[in-house]
Structures are given as structure tokens and as C-alpha cells.
Design a protein around this motif. Structure first.
Motif, PDB file in Angstrom:
ATOM      1  N   PHE A  85       0.837  -1.206   0.000  1.00 32.58           N
ATOM      2  CA  PHE A  85       0.000   0.000   0.000  1.00 32.58           C
ATOM      3  C   PHE A  85       0.874   1.259   0.000  1.00 32.58           C
ATOM      4  O   PHE A  85       0.611   2.215  -0.721  1.00 32.58           O
ATOM      5  N   VAL A  86       1.944   1.222   0.811  1.00 30.83           N
ATOM      6  CA  VAL A  86       2.838   2.391   0.913  1.00 30.83           C
ATOM      7  C   VAL A  86       3.528   2.663  -0.430  1.00 30.83           C
ATOM      8  O   VAL A  86       3.576   3.793  -0.902  1.00 30.83           O
ATOM      9  N   LEU A  87       4.013   1.604  -1.049  1.00 32.13           N
ATOM     10  CA  LEU A  87       4.831   1.807  -2.249  1.00 32.13           C
ATOM     11  C   LEU A  87       4.031   1.785  -3.555  1.00 32.13           C
ATOM     12  O   LEU A  87       4.361   2.485  -4.495  1.00 32.13           O
ATOM     13  N   LYS A  88       2.976   0.964  -3.596  1.00 27.29           N
ATOM     14  CA  LYS A  88       2.287   0.769  -4.884  1.00 27.29           C
ATOM     15  C   LYS A  88       0.797   1.133  -4.872  1.00 27.29           C
ATOM     16  O   LYS A  88       0.127   0.998  -5.893  1.00 27.29           O
ATOM     17  N   GLY A  89       0.306   1.541  -3.712  1.00 26.97           N
ATOM     18  CA  GLY A  89      -1.116   1.874  -3.650  1.00 26.97           C
ATOM     19  C   GLY A  89      -1.960   0.673  -3.251  1.00 26.97           C
ATOM     20  O   GLY A  89      -1.440  -0.369  -2.853  1.00 26.97           O
ATOM     21  N   PRO A  90      -3.309   0.822  -3.371  1.00 28.53           N
ATOM     22  CA  PRO A  90      -4.222  -0.206  -2.866  1.00 28.53           C
ATOM     23  C   PRO A  90      -3.910  -1.606  -3.394  1.00 28.53           C
ATOM     24  O   PRO A  90      -3.579  -1.762  -4.573  1.00 28.53           O
ATOM     25  N   LEU A  91      -4.027  -2.560  -2.507  1.00 35.67           N
ATOM     26  CA  LEU A  91      -3.815  -3.960  -2.885  1.00 35.67           C
ATOM     27  C   LEU A  91      -5.182  -4.573  -3.189  1.00 35.67           C
ATOM     28  O   LEU A  91      -5.979  -4.858  -2.293  1.00 35.67           O
ATOM     29  N   ILE A  92      -5.428  -4.720  -4.479  1.00 36.78           N
ATOM     30  CA  ILE A  92      -6.757  -5.120  -4.956  1.00 36.78           C
ATOM     31  C   ILE A  92      -6.620  -6.347  -5.839  1.00 36.78           C
ATOM     32  O   ILE A  92      -5.676  -6.443  -6.616  1.00 36.78           O
ATOM     33  N   GLY A  93      -7.565  -7.244  -5.726  1.00 35.98           N
ATOM     34  CA  GLY A  93      -7.631  -8.365  -6.664  1.00 35.98           C
ATOM     35  C   GLY A  93      -8.987  -8.381  -7.329  1.00 35.98           C
ATOM     36  O   GLY A  93     -10.001  -8.088  -6.680  1.00 35.98           O
ATOM     37  N   LYS A  94      -9.027  -8.676  -8.596  1.00 38.10           N
ATOM     38  CA  LYS A  94     -10.303  -8.704  -9.316  1.00 38.10           C
ATOM     39  C   LYS A  94     -10.496 -10.080  -9.932  1.00 38.10           C
ATOM     40  O   LYS A  94      -9.525 -10.723 -10.349  1.00 38.10           O
ATOM     41  N   GLY A  95     -11.745 -10.509  -9.981  1.00 30.07           N
ATOM     42  CA  GLY A  95     -12.006 -11.781 -10.650  1.00 30.07           C
ATOM     43  C   GLY A  95     -13.383 -11.748 -11.281  1.00 30.07           C
ATOM     44  O   GLY A  95     -14.291 -11.082 -10.771  1.00 30.07           O
ATOM     45  N   SER A  96     -13.543 -12.416 -12.397  1.00 33.87           N
ATOM     46  CA  SER A  96     -14.889 -12.569 -12.949  1.00 33.87           C
ATOM     47  C   SER A  96     -14.994 -13.938 -13.588  1.00 33.87           C
ATOM     48  O   SER A  96     -13.986 -14.589 -13.863  1.00 33.87           O
ATOM     49  N   TYR A  97     -16.230 -14.358 -13.774  1.00 30.87           N
ATOM     50  CA  TYR A  97     -16.448 -15.712 -14.286  1.00 30.87           C
ATOM     51  C   TYR A  97     -17.482 -15.714 -15.397  1.00 30.87           C
ATOM     52  O   TYR A  97     -18.543 -15.113 -15.274  1.00 30.87           O
ATOM     53  N   ASN A  98     -17.135 -16.391 -16.457  1.00 29.93           N
ATOM     54  CA  ASN A  98     -18.049 -16.678 -17.545  1.00 29.93           C
ATOM     55  C   ASN A  98     -17.967 -18.161 -17.829  1.00 29.93           C
ATOM     56  O   ASN A  98     -16.866 -18.691 -17.960  1.00 29.93           O
ATOM     57  N   PRO A  99     -19.084 -18.848 -17.914  1.00 25.06           N
ATOM     58  CA  PRO A  99     -18.989 -20.278 -18.211  1.00 25.06           C
ATOM     59  C   PRO A  99     -18.483 -20.491 -19.637  1.00 25.06           C
ATOM     60  O   PRO A  99     -18.624 -19.599 -20.474  1.00 25.06           O
ATOM     61  N   PRO A 100     -17.928 -21.650 -19.911  1.00 27.04           N
ATOM     62  CA  PRO A 100     -17.561 -21.969 -21.288  1.00 27.04           C
ATOM     63  C   PRO A 100     -18.810 -22.124 -22.141  1.00 27.04           C
ATOM     64  O   PRO A 100     -19.918 -22.204 -21.617  1.00 27.04           O
ATOM     65  N   LYS A 101     -18.651 -22.178 -23.437  1.00 21.39           N
ATOM     66  CA  LYS A 101     -19.789 -22.419 -24.332  1.00 21.39           C
ATOM     67  C   LYS A 101     -20.307 -23.837 -24.069  1.00 21.39           C
ATOM     68  O   LYS A 101     -19.547 -24.802 -24.088  1.00 21.39           O
TER      69      LYS A 101
END
Lengths: 770, 294
Positions: free
Chosen positions: A584-600
């Protein structure tokens, strides 16, 4: 395949447990705002009638009444599940179509005044003949519920896979049985409610909902608003079971009343109104024909169904497809034909209820299969093992099955229920019987609930600035099933963090990324997959940060139990907390993102998307009952449930879902049925006469899982919540048959029906002797 | 649903309650546990101008054995008071058992024996066993008290011989000649279920021979009824299987149930016969005790 996990697989305490047991949890109906008004909806007393006039003047004149609205005050855009079947208006315009159809609404300074005001709204009706029996709805001369749908046909399905005629021609035995289902209602303990308030052009709705996103979408669409100007928040929810999937009218009416009065408006249903709004289980008439070999191998099956849809489509088009689509899941056969009519009637609309469309057909199929087994002289367990689906197979309707341990479930259920000993002559006390039934269900629907290319689930994890905790932001709604807990377990696992340090903000369309909602048993797999991606992104950032702090390559580092350590060198370690803070000090907010789409997924025929899923659960129930021959009373002596639900995230929650599903399934099997009089009015809209089970009615339950791993899913998980309802009705039917030698061909399998079947059997036998 | 407006009176003695009732006339209703009355008011079925609450009347509470009168149950005794009464546990567990089968624990904390009787619904669970044991009730008014057999109290659904201004004050089970009694209720689940049929039986048995019996059926006719032909039939006999089969058929012929959402008339008729047989077996074999199965 066994997996090495720290948090997944542990029965950690529910994240909301303390709030709920201490009463601190706030449900929608608990939320108060300064200056808040109360609102209620006026509904139709007639099953089918033309609206001649509505006079609201007397209600408006009542002190305490702040607004009265009818169809004239709201948009006339129809809504529903899919464009071809948008058939519902916020308020009825020309006709009412069932007792309980929405006609007007009031907003008042207190609840009591609402009830008084509703009585003062004068509606003049021209009563029309009504369609009350779905099996006659297509007959010539029947009234039309909707002019746009001739013969009252709401949905018509005709599918054929393989060559059913050929299969029946080659069969040793072709048998048909017909069954009738019951109208059941979800009966969540928390009534539906919605509180709406405006801030300029922005509308916020607190709602008892299973899908904040779906509500947001439909509210925005009805009022021509940008979705960004509609915020839907789900507080704690006391059960949904499918009945809180779609807008109820409380949200629409509340939004308009709040706009007109400039004050927050709380709308709610009482218990009677919940039954009238319904969206519960469709009653179905089900004809099942199978062709089998001499040994009991199923060659082909034909499902020929009719469904009582009620006055509107609701989610019923999906229910209709599910009814037939899921039947080929548990047994392997190549030829399948599925015909169905979903019919409009002048009764409350039916929708999605736990197991969506599948439980009643499963009751029919499993009862029928026992009849076939009896005719061939085969043990019911053996005929199921013979036909049980195997992993990496494809159903005739193009569902790809990966993990499937159904045979193992059957074998295990056979052992723990002591099946073989009990099936021997004299193996059980007189009056006892034992039955088996299988089930399977989607771990999330392969396609979204409305046409969109948005991901099905998305989450964000934010590690808080000092590194001592992390918050999961997800649109996924915990409606009591425990998703908040399970998703935090999965997020913590992926991050290498502690579950106990997870916080969650969920099911708020403004603060959380979207999620399609709690339906189709989808959250553990789908939102779980998004949690895994987000958690892994955080771990990657942490390891990169730690790499520069420890002067070691990231590949040499691992994070477990909130410790980042070197895989090659002892003693080189940092805490999650210090690395996260440094980030946080050196690089800013520690965030993780994820999303899901099923396969065809799925085939290319009409209706092919319904029933597709990345993964399917499989389960077996064995039930032992004791029948009182003189009264027909059914006592559930014991139940054994064995499930293949992939990797288990939280065993205690999983077994809780099995118990809960069994209790609902038992209710629908023997006790529950919404009854109507000959004018379409509900005869038992209360919990005294609509009998859901009490704790005292629950039998001892043994719930087991078999080892299974689903490659396509995060950590190998699959569903549990809905699938465990599917076998129960068939299980009861078969256990009763085993005990008494009589089959009851309609749900619920009430004491009186069992008594009558026994009486008729005695009369037949007596008559035979004389 | 909301209660309509009404005046609320909370007298501190029976005399005060009776004077209040006398003064208020037909517009007043007596409130005890409220489990039936308040529900009916919320449903809009009743709208009394005034309620006279008995909650403060300790003189109507308590379950005691009184020499010469038998077990005296104050009308304000709740169903749970009856369920947990030591006096009843000793003398008539069958009465406690009938209370146990009622409603749910929460409602049993509120509902009273007086209310269960005065409501006069044909499905009430306490009247059958009390009538079987020959219970009497006391009705008080400003003009005095009268005592009558509980059996003579009911007229038809929701109707009894109670008069305006009267309060039911107590129920007494006289020491009597019955050696056994039992109540069998058939409900459609184990809690919170009204009786589809309920049958109480009391019997005086000497050397295995039934000298006298009462068979009382609930939810089997417009009011709680006895089955006199069956009672007469069983007198002087033992509880042999053939006799019981005949008894069952006689009870079936005596009850007059109707179709309802809980069961068809035909089914209820059958149940009355079955339950009468089973209750009789218990009364003969288990005294006033509780059958093992329950």
C-alpha cells in the motif's frame, strides 16, 4: 484427486452466525428511515374479471394516506423473464387474472392506515368465467387468460433426441405411468419486502431478494432509467428458495410511491399475500414411458407433461424446459423424447422453487422406474446401478457430464442404509418400507437469466491498508444458504490468508461488482471461481512485493496461513500483514479482481441452453418409512443421503443444506399443497393449514459425501443446495410402495391418500377371494 | 392484520370482572389467553366493543386436588400448566397428554383451558378427555354460580349454553369410578396441527371386564359428542380383538363428520373408529397413564 487446502474443507463458523442468533441481523423489514411511509398493494378478489372502473377518492381522503396509485400512475411496460413472454404489468390495466392480481397501491403514515385505505378503494369488476384446471385449459370453449396466447398455451415444447420409436420397438418392456403433482409454495420465513427512497434522480431499493442485479435491471428497464441510477441492496434475507428471484411489484410500486411523496416507502407482504403472489412449484401432470431390456437397461424414455403455469409466465418458461431437460442426467439412455405444455390458468403464477422444474418429474420417473423394476423382478437399487450415469458422458440432449460418482453414491447408500438386509423377507418390522431415488442438478446455469454478455459473477478483494484484514466485495446474495461464509473461505484460500480475518460486503449493486444472483445453485462454483481469480491476483502482487523485500525470485515464494516464505531457504519469511502494508505504501491499494463466464455449453436445438451447466451434482436418497395401515399415517423412520458434490468447502454448511432440502422435499412429498376453492381463492394461505414440516417431524438423517473432484471448477467444487431436493418425493413414493404394495399416483402422498389406496387394495383382494 | 379498536378492562378480582361484564352487556368479550379471540378479531370475524381481561385474576389459576371435589383446574390454567401439573401427572396423565398434543409450545404458554372450552370448537383437544372423566364446570355471574357437566355445555360450533355475563371459573374432575383413560389425537404433523379427529375414552375395568366406559369424539360432529351405542356395546365385555373390531364399526356409525380441508368425512369416520379402539386399549391396559408410543 485430493487437493491440499488450508481453509476449504473446514467447517468454519458462519460469518453471519453471531448476528443471526443474537438477533442483531437486520432484515429488509427492520430497516427504518426518518419520515418513512408504509405501503401496501390492493389485489383482485376475483380469479378473472374485467376492470370497469377504479375510484380512489375515498382512500385519498382518509387521514394518513399520502398517495394512492393505479395503472395510470405507472409505466405500462410489460415485464417477465424473456421478451417473447413479457406478460405482466405493474398494475392490471384492463383485466385481473387471478385472486391476488395487483390493482392499486397506497402509501400511508402507518401500516394500520394502509389496511383501512385499501378497503376504501372502490373497484368495479365485470366477473368473467375462469380457467382453474390446467388440464382443461386447452379445451375448446375455455376462457382466454391472455388474448395473445391462443388455447392458453404459454409454452409448448417438443424435443426428440435419437429415435424413440426404434428404442421402444427393440425393448422387452414398454411401460407408461401417469402422475399428478401438487402446487407447493416456498414459504420462506421472512416475508417479501422492499423499501424505496430517492435522492434526486437516483433510486435506492432495499429488498428481500435473491438477485439484486436482476431487480436492478428490471427496475431500470420499467422506469427507463440508467442502471447506474438504480441501487438495489439486499440486507439479511430469511430464505428465498426461488420465490424471491423476480420483482414482486413491491419494488415498482414502492419506487413510484416514494417518488410521488418524496419520502421513503416500505412495502411488504403479509403471509396471505405471499401465498397469493406465489411463484412457487408448478403442479405438473406427468406421463412417463420407458422401454427397457429384460435386464432392466433403459433404452429410451418419453416425458409427456402438462404444467399449471398460473396467470403469468414468471420464470416458468425456464421451469418448463428444466422439467424435461434434467431427466436424462442420472441414467444413461440414447433415445429421449420430451413434450410439454405450460398452460395459463386464473391462479397465482408459478415460478422457480428449489430444484426448479426437476423434483416433480423426478418423482414421476423414480416411481415409474420402481414399477418397471417390480414388473421385471429386479431390486430397485440394482436397476439404478445398472443404468447409473458414468463420468465423461454426454446426455441425449447434449449436456456434457464430467465428474459423476453416482454409482459410488448408490453403492454407499446401499451400505449405510443396510438396504440388502432390509429388503429381505422380514428384514424390517411390519409396516416398514424402504425406497431409493436419485437426483442431479446444475452447478449454476450455463446461460444468464436474461440475454446479456456480462460475466455471470465478478468480485473484488481489497486488502485493508494495514494488512490485518481483507474485504470481499461481491454481488452474490447470501439468502441463508451460507454463500458469504463459503466465498470468504474461497477468497482466503486463494490469497493464502485467514478466513477469520475476512470481511464481506455483498449484494449491493453500487458497492459490489455484479453477480447474477442466488439461483440454479450457482454461487459456490461460479462466484467461487471469481473469488479464486481475485485471491490469486492478490497473492501474485504480494509475492512480487515480498520478492523485492526478501531479494528472492517470486517463484521461490509461497503464501500460506498469512505467512510468505521461501520454498528453498529456511527462515526467510514475512507476514502477510507487513508485505500488504508495504504494498500500500509503495504501490497503492492492494486489490484483486475476478470474474467468471462459463464456457460455451450445450447443443444447437431450440431450448438447448436450459439445463446446461459447467458441472452437475449427483445424489442418492434412501428413506425408510413406517405406515400405519389403519390411518395411512406415514412416519419417516430414517433417511440416508449420499452426494457427489465435488470438493466440499464447508462440511457443516453442506450437511445443513442436505437437511434443509430434505425437510422441504418431505413437506412437498407428504404434507404441502396450496388448495383453491371453486372461485380460485386459496383455502389455506397460512402456516396452520399449509403444513411445512416442524423440527419434530424430521427423521434422523445420515448425510454423506463421496470423494469426487470436478476439473472444470475452482478447487473441484459442485453444487448442493437445490439438487438434494430432487430425490425426496420419489424416495417417499417408493418407500411407501415398498411398505404397502400400493402406489399413490399424485402428490402430496398424504395420509388420507395412502389410507384410501390401502383400503382399495384390501377391497380388491377381498373381492378376489370371494 | 390489525385489531379493531376496543375498550380494555383489567379487573383485579372475579367480582369486579363479573360486575364489569354485567355492565357492558353483549358488546363485551372475556379475554383469557387470547389465542383464539385476538386471532378472530384480527381476521375481522369479531369486533367486540370491550374486552374484559382475566389476566389479573389469580383466583382462577392453579391446579389442585380438593378432598371431596377431585382435581380442580382453574379456568386460567394454561395448556402448559396442565401439561406440567404434578397433580395431574399423578392422577390423570391422560389430561396432561391431551394438553401436550395441542398447538405448539409458544401457544400452549398462552392458551387456557377455559378458553379451549368456551370457544366451543368441535376440534378442541381438552374437552374430550375432560368429558370422558366426567368433569364439571363452574360458571359464575353477578347472580351467583352454577355448576354443570361439561358434556352438557356445547350446542354447536362456536356455540354453548354460556350466558351473557357469565365467566367459566373452573373445571373439576371428580374422583370417580374410572380406572383408566386416554386421549388419541390424529393430526397431520407433530406440532401445530388441529385434530383431524380426536377420541378420548375412560373405562372402569374390573378383572379385565369393562364395567363402564365413555367414548368421546372431537372433530367428528358439529360438537364434541359421546358415542352412546358404542359405550353400551362395550359395557360388560373385555378388550378382545373381535370385540374391538365391532366397537370400531359402531363408533364409525355414530360419528357425523363433514368434509374439510384436513380430511374427507369418510376418512374422519374411519379415524374415529380406529382412535376409539386404540384409546380404549390404553384405558384398559395403561390406567390413566400414557401409552408407551407417545
Amino acid at each position: 484427486m485430493s487437493i491440499n487446502t488450508k481453509i476449504i474443507g473446514r467447517s468454519v463458523p458462519r460469518i453471519d452466525g453471531r448476528d443471526k442468533v443474537t438477533g442483531a441481523a437486520k432484515y429488509t423489514g427492520d430497516i427504518k428511515f426518518p419520515n418513512m411511509l408504509f405501503g401496501k398493494i390492493l389485489t383482485s378478489p376475483h380469479a378473472h374479471a374485467r376492470i370497469i372502473s377504479i375510484d380512489t377518492s375515498a382512500a385519498e381522503a382518509l387521514p394518513g394516506v399520502k398517495a394512492v396509485i393505479t395503472h395510470k400512475d405507472v409505466p405500462d411496460i410489460k415485464y417477465g423473464i424473456s421478451p417473447a413472454r413479457w406478460d405482466e404489468n405493474i398494475f392490471c390495466i384492463d383485466k385481473v387474472r387471478f385472486v391476488g392480481d395487483k390493482v392499486a397501491a397506497v402509501a400511508c403514515t402507518d401500516e394500520e392506515t394502509c389496511y383501512k385505505a385499501l378497503k376504501l378503494i372502490k373497484v368495479e369488476y365485470e366477473v368473467l368465467p375462469a380457467v382453474l384446471d390446467f388440464r382443461k385449459a386447452m379445451d375448446a370453449g375455455m376462457p382466454q387468460v391472455h388474448d395473445e396466447y391462443p388455447k392458453n398455451i404459454n409454452v409448448e415444447i417438443h424435443q426428440e433426441f435419437g429415435d424413440i420409436e426404434k428404442a421402444f420397438k427393440e425393448a422387452h418392456l414398454v411401460r407408461t405411468d401417469a402422475f399428478l403433482g401438487n402446487r407447493a409454495y416456498q414459504s420462506p420465513i421472512e416475508p417479501h419486502s422492499a423499501t424505496s427512497l430517492w435522492d434526486g434522480d437516483k433510486l435506492t431499493v432495499y429488498s428481500s431478494t435473491q438477485s439484486p442485479h436482476y431487480f436492478q435491471y428490471y427496475i431500470a428497464r420499467e422506469f427507463g432509467m440508467d442502471m447506474g441510477n438504480v441501487r438495489v441492496v439486499k440486507p439479511y434475507v430469511g430464505g428465498g428458495f426461488g420465490g424471491k428471484m423476480e420483482p414482486t411489484g413491491l419494488e415498482f410500486a414502492g419506487a413510484v410511491l416514494a417518488k410521488l411523496t418524496g419520502r421513503p416507502v416500505r412495502m411488504f407482504f403479509d403471509r396471505h399475500e405471499m401465498f397469493a403472489h406465489n411463484r412457487g412449484r408448478h403442479a405438473q401432470y406427468m406421463e412417463i414411458t420407458t422401454g427397457v431390456t429384460k435386464d432392466g437397461k433403459i433404452l429410451g424414455a418419453h416425458s409427456n407433461f402438462m404444467m399449471d403455469g398460473g396467470a403469468y409466465t414468471s420464470l416458468g418458461i425456464a421451469t418448463a424446459y428444466y422439467a424435461g431437460a434434467l431427466l436424462p442426467l442420472t441414467y444413461e439412455f440414447d433415445h429421449y423424447k420430451f413434450d410439454l405444455f405450460r398452460l395459463y390458468t386464473n391462479l397465482p403464477a408459478c415460478g422457480a422453487q428449489r430444484g426448479h422444474g426437476a423434483p416433480q418429474p423426478k418423482y414421476a420417473f423414480e416411481s415409474h422406474l420402481d414399477n418397471v423394476a417390480t414388473e421385471l423382478g429386479i431390486d430397485p437399487m440394482d436397476i439404478r446401478i445398472l443404468n447409473a450415469r458414468r463420468p465423461e458422458t454426454v446426455t441425449p440432449n447434449d449436456f456434457a457430464i464430467h465428474s459423476c460418482e453416482l454409482t459410488q453414491c448408490l453403492t454407499r447408500a446401499r451400505i449405510i442404509s443396510n438396504w440388502d438386509a432390509k429388503k429381505k423377507e422380514g428384514g424390517m418390522p411390519k409396516g416398514h418400507g424402504i425406497g431409493v431415488s436419485t437426483g442431479s442438478f446444475v452447478s449454476g446455469a450455463g446461460y444468464p437469466i436474461y440475454r446479456t454478455d456480462l460475466p455471470h459473477s465478478a468480485v473484488v478483494i481489497k486488502v485493508n491498508e494495514d494488512g490485518t484484514s481483507a474485504t470481499l466485495y461481491t454481488g452474490a446474495p447470501d439468502i441463508g444458504q451460507g454463500s458469504d461464509t463459503v466465498l470468504c473461505q474461497m477468497a482466503a484460500e486463494a490469497m493464502g490468508f485467514h478466513y477469520e480475518k475476512m470481511k464481506i460486503i455483498a449484494a449491493d449493486t453500487e458497492t459490489c461488482p455484479m453477480d447474477l444472483g442466488a439461483y440454479a445453485s450457482r454461487l459456490t462454483l461460479m462466484t467461487g471461481a471469481a473469488c479464486k481469480s481475485a485471491g490469486e491476483e492478490i497473492k501474485k502482487s504480494l509475492l512480487e512485493m515480498a520478492s523485492s523485500m526478501l531479494h528472492l525470485p517470486p517463484d521461490d515464494l509461497e503464501c500460506e496461513d498469512a505467512i510468505i516464505y521461501s520454498k528453498s531457504r529456511d527462515g526467510k519469511a514475512l507476514t502477510f500483514q507487513e508485505v500488504a502494508r508495504k504494498h500500500f505504501v509503495l504501490k497503492g491499494p492492494l486489490i484483486g479482481k475476478g470474474s467468471y463466464n462459463p464456457p460455451k455449453l450445450g447443443g444447437k436445438f431450440k431450448g438447448s441452453p436450459v439445463g446446461t451447466s459447467p458441472a452437475y451434482s449427483f445424489g442418492v436418497q434412501v428413506g425408510e418409512v413406517k405406515i400405519d395401515e389403519e390411518t395411512g399415517e406415514i412416519e419417516a423412520v430414517g433417511f440416508w443421503d449420499v452426494h457427489d458434490c465435488g470438493t466440499v468447502v464447508n462440511p457443516r454448511l453442506l450437511h445443513g443444506q442436505v437437511h434443509g432440502a430434505l425437510s422441504m422435499g418431505m413437506g412437498e412429498s407428504v404434507w404441502e399443497e396450496v388448495l383453491f376453492d371453486d372461485e380460485g381463492r386459496i383455502k389455506n394461505p397460512d402456516l396452520a393449514n399449509y403444513r411445512i414440516l416442524t423440527a419434530l417431524d424430521m427423521p434422523p438423517v445420515e448425510s454423506e459425501i463421496v470423494e469426487s473432484y470436478e476439473d472444470i471448477a475452482p478447487w473441484g467444487v459442485k453444487e448442493i443446495g437445490e439438487g438434494s431436493t430432487n430425490p425426496t418425493m420419489g424416495c417417499f413414493s417408493n418407500a411407501i410402495y415398498d411398505a404397502m404394495g400400493v402406489r399413490v399416483y399424485s402428490l402430496p402422498l398424504s395420509y388420507e391418500k395412502v389410507w384410501r389406496a390401502l383400503k382399495e387394495k384390501r377391497e380388491r383382494e377381498h373381492g378376489g377371494k370371494e | 392484520m390489525y385489531l379493531p379498536d376496543f375498550d380494555y378492562h383489567s379487573p383485579e378480582s372475579l367480582d369486579e370482572a363479573l360486575s364489569l361484564l354485567a355492565g357492558l352487556g353483549s358488546g363485551a368479550k372475556v379475554l383469557a389467553g387470547g389465542t383464539d379471540l385476538l386471532h378472530k378479531m384480527k381476521q375481522g370475524d369479531l369486533a367486540p366493543e370491550a374486552l374484559v381481561s382475566l389476566k389479573g385474576l389469580d383466583e382462577l389459576k392453579g391446579i389442585n386436588y380438593v378432598e371431596g371435589r377431585g382435581v380442580v383446574i382453574g379456568a386460567l390454567s394454561t395448556q402448559n400448566d396442565i401439561l406440567y401439573s404434578e397433580v395431574l401427572a399423578k392422577k390423570y396423565p391422560s389430561v396432561s397428554h391431551a394438553a401436550k398434543k395441542m398447538a405448539s409450545n409458544q401457544i400452549r404458554h398462552l392458551g387456557t383451558v377455559g378458553g379451549n372450552i368456551v370457544n366451543a370448537v368441535p376440534s378442541a383437544d381438552l374437552p374430550p378427555i375432560l368429558i370422558a372423566l366426567g368433569a364439571t364446570i363452574t360458571l359464575a355471574s353477578t347472580s351467583g354460580k352454577r355448576e354443570m357437566a361439561l358434556e352438557d355445555f356445547f350446542v354447536e360450533p362456536a356455540s354453548s349454553v354460556i350466558e351473557e355475563g357469565e365467566i367459566l371459573t373452573e373445571v373439576a374432575i371428580p374422583d370417580g369410578g374410572f380406572t383408566g383413560s386416554s386421549y388419541h389425537k390424529f393430526g397431520l404433523r407433530r406440532s401445530g396441527a388441529l385434530a383431524v379427529v380426536g377420541v378420548a375414552v375412560s373405562a372402569r375395568v374390573e378383572n379385565g371386564v369393562i364395567q363402564e366406559a365413555r367414548i368421546v369424539c372431537a372433530s367428528s360432529a358439529p360438537k364434541v359428542i359421546r358415542a352412546p351405542k358404542a359405550e353400551e356395546f362395550i359395557t360388560g365385555k373385555t378388550s378382545a380383538p373381535d370385540t374391538l373390531a365391532e366397537l370400531q364399526a359402531i363408533v364409525e356409525s355414530e360419528v357425523r363428520p363433514r368434509d374439510s380441508i384436513r380430511g374427507s368425512a369418510e376418512y374422519r369416520r374411519n379415524l374415529a373408529g380406529v382412535l376409539a379402539k386404540r384409546a380404549l386399549i390404553d384405558a384398559v391396559e395403561s390406567g390413566h397413564g400414557i401409552h408407551a408410543e407417545d
